[in-house]
Each structure stands twice: as C-alpha cells, then as structure tokens.
Design a protein around this motif. Structure first.
Motif, short mmCIF file in Angstrom:
data_model
loop_
_atom_site.label_atom_id
_atom_site.label_comp_id
_atom_site.label_asym_id
_atom_site.label_seq_id
_atom_site.Cartn_x
_atom_site.Cartn_y
_atom_site.Cartn_z
N GLY B 41 40.91 -22.45 19.03
CA GLY B 41 41.31 -22.98 17.69
C GLY B 41 42.96 -23.08 18.11
N LYS B 42 43.05 -21.44 19.11
CA LYS B 42 44.29 -21.25 18.18
C LYS B 42 45.12 -22.11 19.36
CE LYS B 42 43.06 -16.48 17.09
NZ LYS B 42 43.49 -16.11 15.99
N ASN B 43 46.63 -22.16 18.64
CA ASN B 43 47.50 -23.93 20.31
C ASN B 43 48.98 -22.67 19.80
OD1 ASN B 43 45.07 -25.90 19.63
ND2 ASN B 43 45.94 -25.91 22.22
N CYS B 44 49.89 -23.28 21.15
CA CYS B 44 50.76 -22.96 21.09
C CYS B 44 51.90 -24.09 20.38
CB CYS B 44 51.39 -22.06 22.33
SG CYS B 44 51.82 -23.52 23.52
N LYS B 45 53.09 -23.71 20.06
CA LYS B 45 53.65 -25.05 19.50
C LYS B 45 53.88 -26.48 20.55
CE LYS B 45 57.48 -26.47 16.95
NZ LYS B 45 56.93 -27.44 16.84
N ARG B 48 50.02 -27.95 20.08
CA ARG B 48 50.10 -28.75 19.10
C ARG B 48 50.87 -30.21 18.81
NH1 ARG B 48 51.78 -25.92 14.44
NH2 ARG B 48 52.62 -24.58 15.60
N LEU B 154 53.37 -13.64 26.58
CA LEU B 154 53.19 -14.30 25.68
C LEU B 154 54.67 -15.13 25.26
CD1 LEU B 154 52.32 -10.96 25.42
CD2 LEU B 154 53.68 -10.37 23.77
N PRO B 158 51.66 -18.60 25.52
CA PRO B 158 50.93 -17.99 25.01
C PRO B 158 49.39 -17.20 24.42
CG PRO B 158 52.63 -19.36 23.49
CD PRO B 158 52.21 -19.98 24.88
N LEU B 159 48.53 -18.32 24.75
CA LEU B 159 47.45 -17.99 24.65
C LEU B 159 46.53 -17.19 26.11
CD1 LEU B 159 45.78 -19.00 22.15
CD2 LEU B 159 47.67 -20.00 22.85
#
Lengths: 385, 366
Positions: B41-45, B48, B154, B158-159
């Motif tokens: 559920g985490k995404n970088c900019k 998204r 990073l 990022p993920l």
C-alpha cells in the motif's frame, strides 16, 4: 407492537439470503438495500472482497442487487473512506459503512464543510481493529502453521483472531500473543479508544448480540428514522436486547478501551522513540507527500508544505522543522489516529505515533476529541480551508 | 460510476501494486493497495501520480505524414505501414522498443521480426546489458546482513529503498557508493563512499568484497556507461553476495527476456544501418535525433505524443498500461499480470492487436 423508544435494539434482515450471507443476520446489508430500493441514497459505499480474504476494496453500489456481494467481515482491510467521499463522492447522496476511524474522519470533514452531513447516512460498525494484509498472511504462516491461501474467512472474537480454512476447520490464536510478537492489529488500532462508533448515525456489531442478530445502538435521529422505516417497510425485523446483552456489550467495550489505554501508555510514552530515533526517521524522508495526500483531513488546495520559502534548495531530506513540523502544527490537533499516514509511508517513519501523542496531549488540555467533539479544535486556523 | 481496481505501477522496475480510482470511466487518482506483497500500500510520488499518464499527452487517432501529420483511418494507416515494410529488405528494417511494453507485446514483436527475417531488433536497455544470473529477491534484500548500494536507491526506487531501511532496522550494515557528495541513500548508510567515476568503483569493490558473504546483497542502480556492468559483475560474482540490478523501466527485465538489449551505441549503430524504423513505445528522438533524420520511413506505435511520433511517417496510437491486459516482469524477475481497467482514448487500440493486424497486412504468419 415494537416502539422506537429504546436506544438499543437487535435487528436482522427479513430477506432470507441476506440474513444467511450477511454478518450477524445481515441487518446492515438490509438497511443499505432499503436505502437504495427507496432511492433515499444514490449509492452505498462499502467494502467488497477482492482477490482473497486479505483484500478489501472500497466499492460503490448503485443498485441493491449487488448488496449480497458485500456481505462478510474483512478485518484485513485497513481502508479509509473519509477523503474518498469528500474528494470523489461529494455530489452524491450516500450511505456508507464506517469503522470508527472512518466516522471520525467524516465528522472532521463535515465540520470543515467538505462533506455534507445532510446527504450522508453513516452506518457504523463496531471495530476492535484491523490487521495489515501482509502482516496477516505472515502471522497465519508463523502462528497458525497454515498456508494463507487456505484461509476462506476470518473473524475476531473473544480476544482471538480466528481463521476458517477451505476444509471447514477453524484455528484461533490469542491476539495478545500475536501482538506481543509484533503481529496482530495495526499499531493505531491497538491504541484506538473508539470501538463503538457513536459518532455515526448507528453503531452496529455483534458484541452482546445473540447469534444471527446485529446489536444496534441508535445514535442520531437520522439513524432512528432509518431503522424505524426499514422495519416498517419490511427490510429488517427488530427486537429489544436483554439487559444481559447490553451489559455484555458494555463489558467488551470497557475491556477493549482499557487495553487501548495500556497500549497508548506503552507506545506513546514508555517506548516512544527518543530524539535520536526521530532524527534518524526524518533523515529518511523522501518528501513524497504520501502522508499528506492520504490524510483524510488534509484538504487545502494550496498546501503550505509546497511553499518555496519552506524548502532548502540543496536539501537531501527535508528539514523536519519546516516539513513535518509545519504539517504537525496544522494537523495534529485534528488527528483521528486513523494511521493511514504511517501505513503509506514508503520510508517506514512511525508518523502516527507523534500525531496521536500530540492529539492526546491536546485533548487532555482542552477536552477536544478529534473526530468525536462537535466543534472544531480550539486552535483551528482560519487560514485553512 | 466509481471503481477501485488493482494494477501494477508503471513508473519503475520494482513492481509495486497500486489501486486506480476510476470515476466515470476515467482514472482520477490512486488508492493504497495494501494487499500487494511488494509495497503493502506504500507508493512513491511517481507511483501515486501514475494515473496522470492515462490522461495526458495521448495519441488518439492514426496519423500519416502528408506534408504535416494528418488524421487517417486505421485501414489507411496500417495499409501504408505494411506496404512500406514490404518494400524494404529485412536488412533495411529496424525494430526498437523500450522497457515499458508488456511481455505479450515483446513476444509478438519478436515473432514479427523472425517472420520478416529482421535482425535489427532490440529494446533501449539504458544502463544494463542482458544478463543471466539469479538476482536477489526483495525479501533477500530485507534480510541481508550487509547491503552494498551503487546509486541512490532510496530516492530513485523508494519501495526498494524501504527494504534497505527495514534491513538496517534489523541490524544490516549499509554501504553506499555514488558519484556526488551527498545522497539520500548515503545519509542513511553506515558508510558512504564518493567516487569520481564508475571505473573507480571496481577498485573500491575489491576492498568491500571481503565484507560480503552469502547473506549480503549488492544493489546496482546507477551505472554509466553500460560496459562497466561487466566489470562490476565480475568483481561481485567472486563473492557469494546476491546481486540485484535495478533496471529502469517497469518491464525492462521482461524486454531483456525476449529481445536483445541495445546500449546507446548499439541503438546508434542500428539507426544508422536501417532505412525503415518501426518504433514501439520508445522515443529515440530524445536520444538519437540526428540518426533518425536520415531514415527513409518511420512507423511509430505508442501512446504518447513525443518527438519521435511527431517526426514519423505513420503513427499508430496504442494503449497505456491500464488500458490493456498483459504482464510486466519486475527487476527481481517476478512476472505480474495487469488487466484492462479503462478504455484507451479516441481510436487508440490495444498494442498486440495493432501488431497482429500489421503483420497480417504484410502477409506474415505469426
């Protein structure tokens, strides 16, 4: 003849299929069906099961034929409906099934005129907490010795996380045990004190209810009318719960709140990250704005965080004072501890800890409870919104 | 009216899941896909913002250059493209693509090339030549005892960076190397080494080598020029460390599995050798504009209005990732399916169908 006097009642769907397939007699599904059939709402926002039991997907139903698809519990779906409604569905008359955190977010958005309280029915669901889907899969492998694929249903009951396998058997593990080892419910849910959403129109659940019935606490006039009319129109049957049922429910709630306070002490005080840890966390920040964008309460079209004077040209990670600090000063009083910011942070910064801690201190000082109090936080800046 | 649907992020090669919010048949946002094992559920900019790709700068109708580019029917566009392709010898035809297409598109392109006898085919490989060894998985990265990173993982991925952070929290030692004074990965590492050029890395690599064992991983994100990869690979393959090249595009690894990897030089050579170019999902004008100008005929199939499309003789509007079904292979080698969620805009069509129809018109049997 039943009268709408009591604040508490037991209800179930009159429709046989909904009553069997739905949770606790399918009363909530039946209320949604009533609202759609009578065209009192344009849509119902609720969760449906996606690829498996770990995959809850927000779904908008526009006809009552699809209601049956939404039946069944999904504890591994830490979703948030607040901003989905304010950003995407503001122009609809809506009924929505809400966990307490959804209801808190909606309440704050209503106060900020981002959601119109006149056009939304909030059917609250009691919530002991949710589990992150991937955490759930890992813990089912480790503690239950079961292939997560084999799980066809799950439920939380009497302090246990219970799974049902495809062969019909059940396995249960104490949530305490799971959480002690870093699994179980999300950190925010462990610390959450609002288990029965009395900030919705109705608060529904199985606590205290006899099998096949939903225990409903009627909170608002709107909720009262809804239940009354759904009953009159033959969508639900209702009866009065026994004093014992009411007492059991109260007891469960009390135990859970007590436990939540214990977790608050543990995670917001005793084990709260030290300054050095925070320095390390802020160093990781990639300034992706995921925390801001997912925050159901952040709605400004022009965000201070993007103002040039706050950014340093050569910064590698943003200055925590002008980035996290500014966001914290805007939002922490209103934080409903939904935990979405922490859930979506790509860099694993435990953001919700600092927000929840601040709101708790603010609440102790001012009495303002985000998501529950009727007014805006006393220090709410008129600049915002 | 409102639908939330699973897809795979098209922004980089990590293979994150992301949910698209579809309102009135249009992608209006993203929503966390917490069930997805790669990113939870985490995404970088970029991830998204990926839904914007579907709505901006799109090719919507077939075009043919008649003076300027003019809208034509699919029939006319495909007739022109096929008759041109038939009029050149296989040696005079080049086919290039990028790492942004689906595996099914690469398979189809490969069949077309084989059937035509075209050998000048490949994908724009960026920093990585074709390789064939078992790469590290994301869980292996997260459970490493030591991670050596070349580049700013990073920031750029990022993920994947998140797995480095998680490993660090579990006690892993992080060593990172890059060309600049300070990087995000660097400030989050136990040791950061700035080098003047990639060739220096080979020397440093030898000193780091003794620190690596079977529970170490080496992440290679930033690499210039492509030739350095072989040198670096040689060094680290002497250790038991697992290696993970972080490829650029969402399906670079899939492209590598099907088609030859073309370096900047290879691409230049190819473009100078051929007379007709069939470009699928790439923008060679952005890196080899001079060589393109010397071509006799350019056919572009893709979804975005770019420089290459604008200088093409025939433009075939294709579908963006969420408008078609197929699969992407992530940089760790995991193949994930994507499904069609929204309709392509205007007259744009599914890419595999375009390729098949073009092949049929040429008279090829695939």
């Amino acid at each position: 003849m039943y009268k709408m006097e009591p604040q508490f009642l037991l209800a179930k769907a009159k429709d046989e299929e909904i009553a069997t397939k739905g949770e606790c007699g399918g009363a909530v599904s039946a209320l949604f069906k009533y609202l759609l059939d009578q065209e009192l709402v344009d849509g119902v926002l609720t969760l449906t099961r996606g690829d498996d039991v770990y995959d809850g997907i927000p779904t908008l139903l526009e006809t009552s034929d699809d209601i049956i698809e939404t039946c069944g519990s999904l504890h591994c779906a830490p979703t948030m409906f607040g901003d989905l409604i304010s950003k995407q569905l503001a122009d609809m008359r809506l009924a929505v099934s809400v966990k307490p955190c959804d209801a808190m977010a909606i309440k704050e958005l209503e106060k900020r005129h981002q959601i119109d309280s006149d056009t939304i029915y909030k059917v609250g669901l009691n919530c002991g907490g949710t589990v992150m889907p991937i955490t759930a899969r890992k813990m089912i492998e480790m503690f239950y010795d079961v292939d997560p694929k084999e799980v066809v249903a799950e439920e939380i009951d009497k302090g246990k996380f219970i799974i049902e396998l495809s062969d019909g058997t059940h396995k249960a593990v104490e949530i305490d045990e799971l959480e002690e080892k870093g699994f179980g419910r999300r950190g925010n849910c462990q610390r959450c004190e609002l288990k029965i959403p009395r900030n919705a129109d109705l608060a529904c659940g199985n606590w205290g209810a006899e099998s096949g019935w939903t225990f409903i606490e009627v909170v608002t006039e709107k909720g009262k009318e809804l239940v009354e009319n759904a009953r009159k129109n033959g969508y639900i049957v209702v009866k009065t719960p026994s004093d014992k049922a009411i007492a059991i429910r109260e007891k469960i709630e009390g135990v859970m709140i007590k436990l939540a306070r214990k977790f608050q002490d543990k995670y917001l005080e005793e084990n709260y990250p030290a300054q050095d840890n925070w320095d390390e966390y802020w160093n990781r920040c990639i300034k992706c704005y995921a925390c801001r964008d997912v925050c159901p309460l952040c709605f400004c079209k022009e965000c201070d965080l993007e103002k040039e004077f706050y950014a340093d040209e050569n910064e590698i990670a943003p200055d925590p004072l002008t980035f996290q600090g500014v966001r914290l000063s805007h939002m922490s009083f209103s934080c409903v501890n939904c935990g979405q910011c922490e859930d979506v942070c790509p860099m694993e910064i435990p953001l919700a800890r600092i927000y929840h801690r601040m709101q708790k201190k603010y609440r102790d000082e001012t009495g303002f409870i985000a998501g529950v109090s009727e007014e805006l936080p006393p220090l709410y800046s008129p600049e915002k919104g | 009216m409102l639908k939330i649907a699973h897809t795979i992020c098209p922004s980089c090669s990590v293979g994150c899941g992301v949910n698209l919010i579809i309102k009135n048949q249009e992608a209006v946002g993203t929503y966390p896909y917490k069930r997805h094992p790669i990113n939870q559920g985490k995404n970088c900019k970029k991830g998204r913002d990926s839904f914007h790709l579907l709505n901006e700068n799109r090719l919507k109708t077939p075009l043919i250059k008649k003076g300027g580019l003019e809208q034509v029917s699919w029939e006319e566009a495909l007739d022109t493209a096929s008759s041109q392709m038939k009029s050149y010898t296989p040696n005079e035809i080049g086919i290039i693509t990028s790492g942004n297409c689906t595996n099914q598109e690469y398979e189809t392109l490969k069949k077309i090339a084989e059937s035509l006898g075209v050998e000048n085919i490949g994908y724009n490989a960026g920093a990585f030549p074709s390789f064939d060894f078992e790469t590290a998985t994301l869980d292996e990265v997260e459970n490493s005892s030591t991670i050596l990173i070349l580049g700013d993982v990073l920031k750029e991925n990022p993920l994947l960076g998140r797995r480095v952070i998680l490993a660090h929290e579990k006690g892993a030692k992080i060593i990172s190397v890059d060309l600049v004074q300070k990087t995000l990965t660097g400030i989050n590492s136990d040791e950061y080494i700035q080098i003047g050029s990639m060739s220096e890395f080979s020397e440093i690599g030898k000193t780091i080598l003794p620190k690596l064992n079977e529970s170490s991983t080496v992440l290679i994100e930033n690499l210039e020029p492509i030739e350095e990869f072989e040198n670096i690979l040689k060094i680290f393959q002497e250790s038991d460390a697992k290696i993970l090249p972080v490829m650029e595009e969402c399906n670079s690894r899939g492209a590598m599995n099907h088609l030859p990897a073309l370096s900047k030089n290879d691409l230049k050579e190819l473009l100078e050798k051929v007379k007709l170019l069939y470009v699928v999902g790439d923008d060679p004008a952005s890196y080899q504009i001079e060589s393109l100008k010397n071509l006799n005929f350019i056919i572009t199939e893709g979804c975005f209005v770019n420089e290459t499309a604008l200088m093409s003789d025939v433009v075939l509007p294709g579908s963006c990732w969420a408008e078609k079904s197929g699969s992407f292979t992530s940089t760790t080698g995991e193949t994930q399916n994507i499904s069609k969620i929204v309709e392509a805009p205007g007259d744009a069509r599914d890419d595999v169908s375009i390729m098949i129809e073009l092949a049929e018109k040429i008279g090829l049997e695939l």
